[in-house]
Motif scaffolding. Sequence first.
Motif, PDB file in Angstrom:
ATOM      1  N   ARG A  83      33.068  32.555  31.817  1.00  0.00           N
ATOM      2  CA  ARG A  83      33.306  31.596  33.168  1.00  0.00           C
ATOM      3  C   ARG A  83      34.804  31.088  33.155  1.00  0.00           C
ATOM      4  O   ARG A  83      35.557  30.808  32.333  1.00  0.00           O
ATOM      5  CB  ARG A  83      32.549  30.250  32.769  1.00  0.00           C
ATOM      6  CG  ARG A  83      31.148  30.505  32.407  1.00  0.00           C
ATOM      7  CD  ARG A  83      30.451  30.110  33.686  1.00  0.00           C
ATOM      8  NE  ARG A  83      29.043  30.301  33.411  1.00  0.00           N
ATOM      9  CZ  ARG A  83      28.339  30.429  34.492  1.00  0.00           C
ATOM     10  NH1 ARG A  83      28.773  30.384  35.702  1.00  0.00           N
ATOM     11  NH2 ARG A  83      26.890  30.664  34.438  1.00  0.00           N
ATOM     12  N   CYS A  84      35.378  30.943  34.609  1.00  0.00           N
ATOM     13  CA  CYS A  84      36.650  30.650  34.830  1.00  0.00           C
ATOM     14  C   CYS A  84      36.897  29.084  34.758  1.00  0.00           C
ATOM     15  O   CYS A  84      37.911  28.706  34.171  1.00  0.00           O
ATOM     16  CB  CYS A  84      37.034  31.289  36.076  1.00  0.00           C
ATOM     17  SG  CYS A  84      36.100  30.740  37.695  1.00  0.00           S
ATOM     18  N   HIS A  85      35.896  28.424  34.989  1.00  0.00           N
ATOM     19  CA  HIS A  85      36.134  27.026  35.141  1.00  0.00           C
ATOM     20  C   HIS A  85      34.883  26.171  34.745  1.00  0.00           C
ATOM     21  O   HIS A  85      33.780  26.479  35.157  1.00  0.00           O
ATOM     22  CB  HIS A  85      36.594  26.186  36.599  1.00  0.00           C
ATOM     23  CG  HIS A  85      38.017  27.018  37.233  1.00  0.00           C
ATOM     24  ND1 HIS A  85      37.977  27.705  37.970  1.00  0.00           N
ATOM     25  CD2 HIS A  85      39.248  26.525  36.742  1.00  0.00           C
ATOM     26  CE1 HIS A  85      39.254  28.228  38.055  1.00  0.00           C
ATOM     27  NE2 HIS A  85      39.929  27.613  37.587  1.00  0.00           N
ATOM     28  N   ARG A  89      38.656  25.843  44.639  1.00  0.00           N
ATOM     29  CA  ARG A  89      38.031  26.980  43.994  1.00  0.00           C
ATOM     30  C   ARG A  89      37.756  28.081  44.924  1.00  0.00           C
ATOM     31  O   ARG A  89      36.806  29.040  44.585  1.00  0.00           O
ATOM     32  CB  ARG A  89      36.527  26.530  43.160  1.00  0.00           C
ATOM     33  CG  ARG A  89      37.268  25.427  42.177  1.00  0.00           C
ATOM     34  CD  ARG A  89      37.907  26.027  40.859  1.00  0.00           C
ATOM     35  NE  ARG A  89      37.891  24.731  39.985  1.00  0.00           N
ATOM     36  CZ  ARG A  89      39.039  24.146  39.565  1.00  0.00           C
ATOM     37  NH1 ARG A  89      40.026  24.850  40.062  1.00  0.00           N
ATOM     38  NH2 ARG A  89      39.019  23.424  38.763  1.00  0.00           N
ATOM     39  N   CYS A  95      37.220  31.444  43.681  1.00  0.00           N
ATOM     40  CA  CYS A  95      36.377  31.585  42.710  1.00  0.00           C
ATOM     41  C   CYS A  95      34.837  32.267  43.100  1.00  0.00           C
ATOM     42  O   CYS A  95      34.722  31.798  44.269  1.00  0.00           O
ATOM     43  CB  CYS A  95      36.144  30.506  41.847  1.00  0.00           C
ATOM     44  SG  CYS A  95      37.567  29.822  40.863  1.00  0.00           S
ATOM     45  N   ASP A  96      34.208  32.784  42.133  1.00  0.00           N
ATOM     46  CA  ASP A  96      32.747  33.474  42.450  1.00  0.00           C
ATOM     47  C   ASP A  96      31.734  32.138  41.786  1.00  0.00           C
ATOM     48  O   ASP A  96      31.979  31.814  40.717  1.00  0.00           O
ATOM     49  CB  ASP A  96      32.466  34.633  42.058  1.00  0.00           C
ATOM     50  CG  ASP A  96      31.112  35.143  42.375  1.00  0.00           C
ATOM     51  OD1 ASP A  96      30.951  34.976  43.454  1.00  0.00           O
ATOM     52  OD2 ASP A  96      31.026  36.226  41.742  1.00  0.00           O
ATOM     53  N   ILE A  97      30.827  31.966  42.645  1.00  0.00           N
ATOM     54  CA  ILE A  97      29.892  30.914  42.166  1.00  0.00           C
ATOM     55  C   ILE A  97      28.985  31.452  40.993  1.00  0.00           C
ATOM     56  O   ILE A  97      28.631  30.626  40.254  1.00  0.00           O
ATOM     57  CB  ILE A  97      29.044  30.403  43.067  1.00  0.00           C
ATOM     58  CG1 ILE A  97      28.092  31.681  43.727  1.00  0.00           C
ATOM     59  CG2 ILE A  97      29.635  29.722  44.220  1.00  0.00           C
ATOM     60  CD1 ILE A  97      26.885  30.904  44.654  1.00  0.00           C
ATOM     61  N   THR A  99      30.314  33.144  38.519  1.00  0.00           N
ATOM     62  CA  THR A  99      31.364  33.154  37.186  1.00  0.00           C
ATOM     63  C   THR A  99      32.062  31.672  37.191  1.00  0.00           C
ATOM     64  O   THR A  99      32.804  31.422  35.791  1.00  0.00           O
ATOM     65  CB  THR A  99      32.673  34.152  37.255  1.00  0.00           C
ATOM     66  OG1 THR A  99      33.092  34.126  38.425  1.00  0.00           O
ATOM     67  CG2 THR A  99      31.546  35.521  37.207  1.00  0.00           C
ATOM     68  N   CYS A 100      32.026  30.904  37.973  1.00  0.00           N
ATOM     69  CA  CYS A 100      32.786  29.576  38.106  1.00  0.00           C
ATOM     70  C   CYS A 100      31.740  28.447  38.180  1.00  0.00           C
ATOM     71  O   CYS A 100      31.122  28.113  39.251  1.00  0.00           O
ATOM     72  CB  CYS A 100      33.639  29.487  39.434  1.00  0.00           C
ATOM     73  SG  CYS A 100      34.534  27.909  39.178  1.00  0.00           S
ATOM     74  N   ASP A 145      32.168  25.469  37.990  1.00  0.00           N
ATOM     75  CA  ASP A 145      32.604  24.177  38.473  1.00  0.00           C
ATOM     76  C   ASP A 145      32.427  24.341  40.023  1.00  0.00           C
ATOM     77  O   ASP A 145      31.931  23.491  40.722  1.00  0.00           O
ATOM     78  CB  ASP A 145      34.294  24.142  38.429  1.00  0.00           C
ATOM     79  CG  ASP A 145      34.811  22.660  38.705  1.00  0.00           C
ATOM     80  OD1 ASP A 145      34.117  21.863  38.756  1.00  0.00           O
ATOM     81  OD2 ASP A 145      35.904  22.672  39.117  1.00  0.00           O
ATOM     82  N   LYS A 146      32.676  25.525  40.651  1.00  0.00           N
ATOM     83  CA  LYS A 146      32.331  25.909  42.058  1.00  0.00           C
ATOM     84  C   LYS A 146      30.761  25.661  42.357  1.00  0.00           C
ATOM     85  O   LYS A 146      30.257  25.399  43.390  1.00  0.00           O
ATOM     86  CB  LYS A 146      32.788  27.030  42.433  1.00  0.00           C
ATOM     87  CG  LYS A 146      32.383  27.455  43.890  1.00  0.00           C
ATOM     88  CD  LYS A 146      33.366  28.711  44.324  1.00  0.00           C
ATOM     89  CE  LYS A 146      33.312  28.641  45.880  1.00  0.00           C
ATOM     90  NZ  LYS A 146      34.002  29.944  46.373  1.00  0.00           N
TER      91      LYS A 146
END
Length: 82
Positions: free
Chosen positions: A31-33, A52, A55-57, A59-60, A62-63
């Motif tokens: 996960r990035c965030h 974000r 970012c991809d939902i 892997t993120c 937060d997004k």
Amino acid sequence: MPTALLIAFTVASVLYGTICYFDRPVKAATRCHAAPDTPYSVDGAHLVWQARINCDIETCADKAAALAVLTANGRVRPWAVR
């Protein structure tokens, strides 16, 4: 002449296959965030969604949390059901 065409076609096929193989998008394994502890407000979710953008939902977290808030409040209408 047919042998030269066969060689050219084979070389072109190998090059095309190599380019297609290495040009695939890479998905992050982690996960990035991190997701927030409390849900976002609608305005906060909109700001996170903008921040974000790269970012991809998947892997993120937060997004993904921001998308859930925006979807629940009718600000975003998903085009596909997962």
